[in-house]
Design a protein around this motif. Structure first.
Motif, mmCIF file in Angstrom:
data_model
loop_
_atom_site.group_PDB
_atom_site.id
_atom_site.type_symbol
_atom_site.label_atom_id
_atom_site.label_comp_id
_atom_site.label_asym_id
_atom_site.label_seq_id
_atom_site.Cartn_x
_atom_site.Cartn_y
_atom_site.Cartn_z
ATOM 1 N N GLU A 4 0.841 -1.190 0.000
ATOM 2 C CA GLU A 4 0.000 0.000 0.000
ATOM 3 C C GLU A 4 0.880 1.246 0.000
ATOM 4 O O GLU A 4 2.094 1.171 0.137
ATOM 5 C CB GLU A 4 -0.918 0.020 1.242
ATOM 6 N N ARG A 5 0.252 2.391 -0.141
ATOM 7 C CA ARG A 5 0.916 3.674 0.036
ATOM 8 C C ARG A 5 0.245 4.377 1.211
ATOM 9 O O ARG A 5 -0.982 4.360 1.337
ATOM 10 C CB ARG A 5 0.795 4.548 -1.216
ATOM 11 N N ALA A 6 1.036 4.965 2.063
ATOM 12 C CA ALA A 6 0.515 5.715 3.205
ATOM 13 C C ALA A 6 1.093 7.123 3.166
ATOM 14 O O ALA A 6 2.102 7.374 2.490
ATOM 15 C CB ALA A 6 0.868 5.024 4.513
ATOM 16 N N VAL A 7 0.457 8.034 3.882
ATOM 17 C CA VAL A 7 0.935 9.414 3.921
ATOM 18 C C VAL A 7 1.010 9.894 5.364
ATOM 19 O O VAL A 7 0.291 9.401 6.240
ATOM 20 C CB VAL A 7 0.015 10.361 3.117
ATOM 21 N N TYR A 8 1.911 10.838 5.592
ATOM 22 C CA TYR A 8 1.933 11.555 6.859
ATOM 23 C C TYR A 8 2.297 12.999 6.585
ATOM 24 O O TYR A 8 2.649 13.366 5.446
ATOM 25 C CB TYR A 8 2.868 10.891 7.866
ATOM 26 N N ALA A 9 2.171 13.849 7.591
ATOM 27 C CA ALA A 9 2.458 15.277 7.444
ATOM 28 C C ALA A 9 3.637 15.649 8.314
ATOM 29 O O ALA A 9 3.814 15.097 9.408
ATOM 30 C CB ALA A 9 1.231 16.115 7.822
ATOM 31 N N VAL A 10 4.446 16.586 7.835
ATOM 32 C CA VAL A 10 5.639 16.961 8.588
ATOM 33 C C VAL A 10 5.893 18.459 8.480
ATOM 34 O O VAL A 10 5.624 19.084 7.441
ATOM 35 C CB VAL A 10 6.873 16.166 8.093
ATOM 36 N N ARG A 11 6.355 19.024 9.561
ATOM 37 C CA ARG A 11 6.854 20.405 9.580
ATOM 38 C C ARG A 11 7.995 20.444 10.571
ATOM 39 O O ARG A 11 7.822 20.090 11.739
ATOM 40 C CB ARG A 11 5.766 21.395 9.956
ATOM 41 N N GLY A 12 9.162 20.855 10.116
ATOM 42 C CA GLY A 12 10.331 20.846 10.983
ATOM 43 C C GLY A 12 10.632 19.432 11.429
ATOM 44 O O GLY A 12 10.704 18.505 10.621
ATOM 45 N N ASP A 13 10.775 19.241 12.745
ATOM 46 C CA ASP A 13 11.060 17.903 13.257
ATOM 47 C C ASP A 13 9.818 17.249 13.863
ATOM 48 O O ASP A 13 9.921 16.298 14.635
ATOM 49 C CB ASP A 13 12.197 17.941 14.280
ATOM 50 N N THR A 14 8.629 17.767 13.502
ATOM 51 C CA THR A 14 7.374 17.199 13.983
ATOM 52 C C THR A 14 6.656 16.477 12.858
ATOM 53 O O THR A 14 6.461 17.038 11.776
ATOM 54 C CB THR A 14 6.452 18.287 14.560
ATOM 55 N N ALA A 15 6.273 15.238 13.107
ATOM 56 C CA ALA A 15 5.542 14.443 12.122
ATOM 57 C C ALA A 15 4.188 14.061 12.701
ATOM 58 O O ALA A 15 4.079 13.686 13.873
ATOM 59 C CB ALA A 15 6.314 13.184 11.749
ATOM 60 N N VAL A 16 3.167 14.153 11.882
ATOM 61 C CA VAL A 16 1.818 13.713 12.258
ATOM 62 C C VAL A 16 1.499 12.475 11.434
ATOM 63 O O VAL A 16 1.435 12.533 10.205
ATOM 64 C CB VAL A 16 0.778 14.813 12.008
ATOM 65 N N VAL A 17 1.351 11.366 12.119
ATOM 66 C CA VAL A 17 1.133 10.075 11.474
ATOM 67 C C VAL A 17 -0.264 9.589 11.844
ATOM 68 O O VAL A 17 -0.616 9.539 13.022
ATOM 69 C CB VAL A 17 2.193 9.044 11.916
ATOM 70 N N GLU A 18 -1.022 9.227 10.849
ATOM 71 C CA GLU A 18 -2.416 8.830 11.053
ATOM 72 C C GLU A 18 -2.562 7.327 10.835
ATOM 73 O O GLU A 18 -2.253 6.819 9.749
ATOM 74 C CB GLU A 18 -3.281 9.609 10.062
ATOM 75 N N LEU A 19 -3.018 6.628 11.867
ATOM 76 C CA LEU A 19 -3.196 5.186 11.744
ATOM 77 C C LEU A 19 -4.116 4.825 10.582
ATOM 78 O O LEU A 19 -3.837 3.907 9.808
ATOM 79 C CB LEU A 19 -3.741 4.613 13.055
ATOM 80 N N ALA A 20 -5.220 5.555 10.454
ATOM 81 C CA ALA A 20 -6.199 5.222 9.419
ATOM 82 C C ALA A 20 -5.613 5.314 8.022
ATOM 83 O O ALA A 20 -6.019 4.576 7.121
ATOM 84 C CB ALA A 20 -7.405 6.154 9.538
ATOM 85 N N ALA A 21 -4.633 6.200 7.830
ATOM 86 C CA ALA A 21 -4.034 6.377 6.506
ATOM 87 C C ALA A 21 -3.054 5.269 6.161
ATOM 88 O O ALA A 21 -2.616 5.152 5.015
ATOM 89 C CB ALA A 21 -3.323 7.731 6.433
ATOM 90 N N ALA A 22 -2.702 4.455 7.157
ATOM 91 C CA ALA A 22 -1.742 3.374 6.917
ATOM 92 C C ALA A 22 -2.384 1.998 7.053
ATOM 93 O O ALA A 22 -2.255 1.153 6.150
ATOM 94 C CB ALA A 22 -0.565 3.501 7.899
#
Length: 375
Positions: free
Chosen positions: A76-94
């Motif tokens: 599959e392909r999953a996505v997350y969001a990042v700014r600086g050294d902070t990442a937002v990872v969403e379980l539902a997207a993976a």
């Protein structure tokens, strides 16, 4: 009407109908139709479940795509969001329900390994603050898959590593007697993990991950007994104290695994999002905030996005109204929750099927009504 009203649109998704950015866009069309000069800012929100990454990307964070196995191991392909050294990872997207092949539920075989692959990618690329949005889970593996992807070794009574494929949650968690943390991703020790979720369930028992959520994932009574026993053993291995923390039962017990091994902090998903987006500064001086979700009901009062937005707007001295698919709250309950008004699509289209199908057009009409009545 003021010369140039400033409106902040901060809705959550209308589940099964529109994403949060789509809800905000439709409202904006309606507002501009009635008040062309209005300054409208779209700030879609989420409470930790599906749509959280979209909310941060809409706010200007970088969208990162990565190859990761879905909940049943399919590529599959999953996505997350990042700014600086902070990442937002969403379980539902993976590894969420939406990632199940053909939508076929797999209550025993589904796992969170792919979520760990996404987290590892973020760590490899410099993230040292990781926010995990928990919601929409397809599995009940206690976070074991995620932790294995990050290097945790699960051992049987003979000291042999468990987890060879195929390996379902029951077989894995029932057999583990110890874990080896030596191979955990080296960046974990320097990383702060936050669980963003809107539930406070413990791992086990009548309010736990299995009893409350496993039926939604397709588990029958026999499978639920097996899963509860497996998670009970898993809790004994990692620490039963973590199993009693509110939120440890989130996402099929993923909260428990991350609390016990990664030292995560549990916070309300909407509070995390509003903090990271610096929401109080965004709404300062606004004429009105508009939030909402598909159904505004008594469950909304317990950590859901619209109530969190309403509280933040009230703290900033800005009135807030809700635009929703339907509401099950009385006018008094709506006011007590902090809303100056509530606009429901069901008032315009009482047929639920048609309301869902035509949600965007109905939201445009709601936007027009808001512009007509609120300034």
């Amino acid at each position: 009407m003021t010369d140039r009203p400033r409106v902040v649109l901060a809705p959550d998704k209308f589940k099964g109908s529109l994403t949060a950015p789509e809800v905000a866009a439709a409202l904006a069309v309606g507002i501009h139709r009635r008040a062309p000069g209005a300054d409208v800012q779209c700030v879609p929100v989420a409470d930790g479940g599906d749509g959280m990454v979209d909310a941060f990307v809409a706010a200007g964070w970088q969208r990162v795509e990565v190859a990761a196995p879905g909940p049943t191991g399919a590529p599959e392909r999953a996505v997350y969001a990042v700014r600086g050294d902070t990442a937002v990872v969403e379980l539902a997207a993976a590894v969420g329900v939406a990632k199940l092949p053909g939508g076929r539920l797999d209550p025993i075989g589904a796992n969170t390994f792919g979520l760990g692959v996404v987290v590892a990618h973020a760590l490899d690329n410099g993230a040292r603050e990781v926010v995990l949005g928990l919601g929409g889970s397809a599995s009940t593996d206690g976070g074991a898959g995620l932790l294995r992807a990050l290097g945790l070794r699960l051992l049987d009574r003979d000291g042999r590593e468990l987890g060879g494929e195929p390996s379902d949650a029951v077989a894995l968690l029932s057999s583990v007697v110890a874990v080896d943390r030596a191979g955990l991703h080296p960046a974990i020790a320097q990383t702060r993990f936050t669980l963003a979720c809107d539930v406070d369930n413990p791992l086990l028992g009548p309010a736990g991950a299995v009893a409350v959520y496993a039926p939604q994932k397709g588990a029958d009574h026999a499978q639920m007994r097996e899963l509860e026993a497996a998670l009970t053993n898993w809790a004994a291995v990692l620490g039963t104290g973590y199993a009693e923390i509110g939120g440890s039962g989130a996402a099929g017990g993923t909260g428990f695994g991350v609390l016990a091994v990664l030292g995560a902090q549990v916070r309300s998903g909407i509070d995390v999002l509003l903090d990271l987006l610096k929401f109080p500064a965004l709404v300062g001086g606004a004429t009105l905030v508009v939030t909402g979700e598909g159904s505004l009901d008594h469950q909304s009062m317990h950590g859901k996005a619209p109530v969190g937005v309403a509280a933040a707007a009230k703290a900033a001295g800005v009135p807030v109204v809700a635009a929703v698919g339907r509401t099950l709250l009385s006018p008094g309950e709506i006011r007590a929750a902090g809303f100056a008004g509530c606009y429901a699509l069901s008032d315009l289209e009482p047929n639920p099927r048609l309301s869902i199908r035509n949600a965007a057009a109905l939201l445009e009409r709601v936007g027009e009504r808001i512009a007509s009545e609120r300034w």
